[in-house]
Design a protein around this motif. Structure first.
Motif, mmCIF file in Angstrom:
data_model
loop_
_atom_site.group_PDB
_atom_site.id
_atom_site.type_symbol
_atom_site.label_atom_id
_atom_site.label_comp_id
_atom_site.label_asym_id
_atom_site.label_seq_id
_atom_site.Cartn_x
_atom_site.Cartn_y
_atom_site.Cartn_z
ATOM 1 N N ASN A 1 82.579 45.497 42.862
ATOM 2 C CA ASN A 1 81.613 45.373 41.774
ATOM 3 C C ASN A 1 82.407 45.036 40.505
ATOM 4 O O ASN A 1 83.108 45.894 39.960
ATOM 5 C CB ASN A 1 80.850 46.678 41.605
ATOM 6 C CG ASN A 1 79.761 46.574 40.558
ATOM 7 O OD1 ASN A 1 79.646 45.569 39.855
ATOM 8 N ND2 ASN A 1 78.945 47.611 40.452
ATOM 9 N N ARG B 1 82.559 47.297 37.382
ATOM 10 C CA ARG B 1 83.247 48.594 37.417
ATOM 11 C C ARG B 1 84.765 48.450 37.488
ATOM 12 O O ARG B 1 85.473 49.454 37.584
ATOM 13 C CB ARG B 1 82.758 49.404 38.624
ATOM 14 C CG ARG B 1 81.242 49.562 38.715
ATOM 15 C CD ARG B 1 80.639 50.147 37.435
ATOM 16 N NE ARG B 1 81.056 51.514 37.237
ATOM 17 C CZ ARG B 1 80.381 52.569 37.701
ATOM 18 N NH1 ARG B 1 79.238 52.384 38.330
ATOM 19 N NH2 ARG B 1 80.823 53.783 37.495
ATOM 20 N N ASP C 1 75.953 51.614 41.060
ATOM 21 C CA ASP C 1 76.811 52.800 41.041
ATOM 22 C C ASP C 1 78.018 52.653 41.962
ATOM 23 O O ASP C 1 78.879 53.541 42.012
ATOM 24 C CB ASP C 1 76.010 54.034 41.465
ATOM 25 C CG ASP C 1 74.910 54.377 40.478
ATOM 26 O OD1 ASP C 1 75.102 54.088 39.279
ATOM 27 O OD2 ASP C 1 73.871 54.913 40.894
ATOM 28 N N VAL C 2 78.081 51.557 42.690
ATOM 29 C CA VAL C 2 79.158 51.344 43.664
ATOM 30 C C VAL C 2 80.327 50.638 42.988
ATOM 31 O O VAL C 2 80.132 49.644 42.278
ATOM 32 C CB VAL C 2 78.649 50.517 44.862
ATOM 33 C CG1 VAL C 2 79.799 50.170 45.801
ATOM 34 C CG2 VAL C 2 77.566 51.288 45.603
ATOM 35 N N ILE D 1 72.240 54.641 47.853
ATOM 36 C CA ILE D 1 73.069 54.520 46.660
ATOM 37 C C ILE D 1 72.750 53.196 45.980
ATOM 38 O O ILE D 1 72.756 52.136 46.622
ATOM 39 C CB ILE D 1 74.569 54.572 47.014
ATOM 40 C CG1 ILE D 1 74.885 55.859 47.807
ATOM 41 C CG2 ILE D 1 75.419 54.496 45.765
ATOM 42 C CD1 ILE D 1 74.602 57.124 47.060
ATOM 43 N N TYR E 1 82.416 53.266 48.078
ATOM 44 C CA TYR E 1 83.103 54.100 47.094
ATOM 45 C C TYR E 1 82.317 54.109 45.783
ATOM 46 O O TYR E 1 81.984 53.049 45.240
ATOM 47 C CB TYR E 1 84.505 53.563 46.827
ATOM 48 C CG TYR E 1 85.492 53.791 47.947
ATOM 49 C CD1 TYR E 1 86.443 54.805 47.862
ATOM 50 C CD2 TYR E 1 85.467 52.993 49.087
ATOM 51 C CE1 TYR E 1 87.369 55.010 48.886
ATOM 52 C CE2 TYR E 1 86.373 53.193 50.114
ATOM 53 C CZ TYR E 1 87.317 54.203 50.006
ATOM 54 O OH TYR E 1 88.218 54.409 51.024
ATOM 55 N N THR E 2 82.021 55.323 45.304
ATOM 56 C CA THR E 2 81.494 55.505 43.953
ATOM 57 C C THR E 2 82.558 56.248 43.150
ATOM 58 O O THR E 2 83.656 56.495 43.656
ATOM 59 C CB THR E 2 80.173 56.290 43.975
ATOM 60 O OG1 THR E 2 80.429 57.632 44.451
ATOM 61 C CG2 THR E 2 79.151 55.623 44.892
ATOM 62 N N GLU E 3 82.251 56.630 41.927
ATOM 63 C CA GLU E 3 83.257 57.316 41.107
ATOM 64 C C GLU E 3 83.698 58.635 41.718
ATOM 65 O O GLU E 3 84.850 59.048 41.570
ATOM 66 C CB GLU E 3 82.708 57.558 39.700
ATOM 67 C CG GLU E 3 82.617 56.299 38.850
ATOM 68 C CD GLU E 3 82.208 56.633 37.427
ATOM 69 O OE1 GLU E 3 81.966 57.824 37.142
ATOM 70 O OE2 GLU E 3 82.125 55.702 36.605
#
Length: 363
Positions: free
Chosen positions: A321, A324, A273-274, A269, A287-289
């Motif tokens: 992150n 995000r 994107d995290v 990953i 955890y991603t979306e």
């Protein structure tokens, strides 16, 4: 009853301790990172580790016994010698099953260490029962001291090796395991006397020291080979060259890839994107979306890699992150970071990091 004088060959004593050290390193290294593996692979690794640890206990004992020098001729019962090896492997296997297929806590680790200590004692005294034309006579202090040492040192060894599954703790646990095996053997031998007997009631065929030496040499050769095999995992991985297409714009650093597990397979990953990373025992959850993925990195390793990439440590168990984070909320002396996504939990911000995180998110 007349006892005979005994002495030990120094070279074989040193070799027996070396084999115990190699067996401990091999067996404890084989059980690293099993939580992320499929069940069959996990079972196979536990079985191989049981053979390495239990067989190492057996090999250490009989290498030391090959170095035992007495003025009388003696042999070994082959069947009893084999039973002693199988007993050690099975008892150690039971301890490893307890560690890797039940909830692991301090009590479980201590219990497993105690079981391995009992395995060393069982192996030793079954192996000694295999002597022919010679009988071992035990003293109560020798039995008591060796029993206490076996259980206490094995509990310590497994407490270190399984308290934290880092390379350093596994290596320290290996050293404690080797000390436990060697200490138990020589403490027990110090409290043992030997007397010649005219004949014995053989349970199985007799085996000379020369035949035993061949078996021990063969097992030791396999053990040292397995040690080399598992030691590769301790070497630093070579840096992978990144192609221009993966490197991004000219002059920018390549994107960090995080190794995760999904449906029994490994996926990578991208760090961008995290949303955040959360500690989960000795591992982490990424955890991603849309996903929550398992990662074999401990939170210390994740911090070492992700903080230079721009992540923020909001809590001892959380790495965030900042790109995000959609909203930051403060409640008295604590805070939390919120994200866009389906049912994503917030990442807490501890009091000690509150101002630093606020400043970083505001910039």
């Amino acid at each position: 009853m007349e006892f005979v004088d005994v002495s030990h060959n120094g070279f074989l004593v040193v070799m027996s301790c070396l084999v115990a050290l190699v067996a401990g390193f091999t067996g404890l290294s084989m059980t690293r990172d099993l939580a992320a593996k499929p069940v069959f692979e996990k079972k196979a690794s536990v079985a191989l580790a049981a053979v390495a640890l239990g067989g190492g206990i057996w090999a250490m004992h009989f290498i030391a016994m090959l170095g035992l020098q007495m003025p009388i001729l003696f042999y070994y019962d082959a069947a009893i010698t084999l039973v002693s090896a199988l007993a050690a492997i099975l008892i150690v296997g039971a301890a490893l099953i307890l560690l890797h297929f039940t909830e692991r806590n301090r009590r479980t680790i201590s219990l497993a260490g105690g079981i391995v200590g009992i395995g060393i004692l069982v192996m030793h005294y079954i192996g000694m029962a295999g002597l022919e034309l010679c009988r071992a006579v035990y003293t109560l202090p020798g039995v008591i001291l060796s029993s206490i040492a076996a259980i206490a040192l094995c509990v310590l060894a497994f407490g270190i090796a399984y308290g934290q599954r880092t390379n350093r703790h596994i290596l320290l646990g290996t050293l404690c395991f080797a000390i436990a095996v060697c200490t138990v053997h020589f403490l027990a031998m110090a409290g043992t006397r030997f007397t010649a007997v005219p004949s014995g009631a053989e349970f199985g065929p007799l085996m000379s020291n020369e035949t035993l030496a061949l078996g021990v040499i063969l097992f030791s050769f396999v053990m040292f080979g397995a040690c080399l095999w598992v030691s590769v995992t301790y070497l630093p991985a070579p840096e992978e060259k990144t192609s221009k297409s993966e490197a991004g714009p000219a002059g920018s650093k390549p994107l960090l890839q995080i190794p995760c597990e999904r449906d029994g397979g490994k996926v990578f990953i991208s760090a961008e994107d995290v949303l955040f990373v959360r500690a989960d025992g000795h591992y982490t959850q990424v955890y991603t979306e849309k996903d929550r993925l398992f990662c074999v990195w401990p939170v210390t390793e994740a911090a070492k890699r992700l903080l230079p990439a721009g992540f923020l440590q909001t809590h001892r168990s959380y790495l965030v992150n900042p790109v995000r984070v959609t909203r930051f909320e403060r409640t008295k002396d604590k805070g939390r970071c919120l994200f866009d996504g389906d049912d994503l939990p917030p990442a807490p911000v501890s009091r000690s990091k509150l101002k630093a995180i606020q400043d970083a998110l505001a910039s």
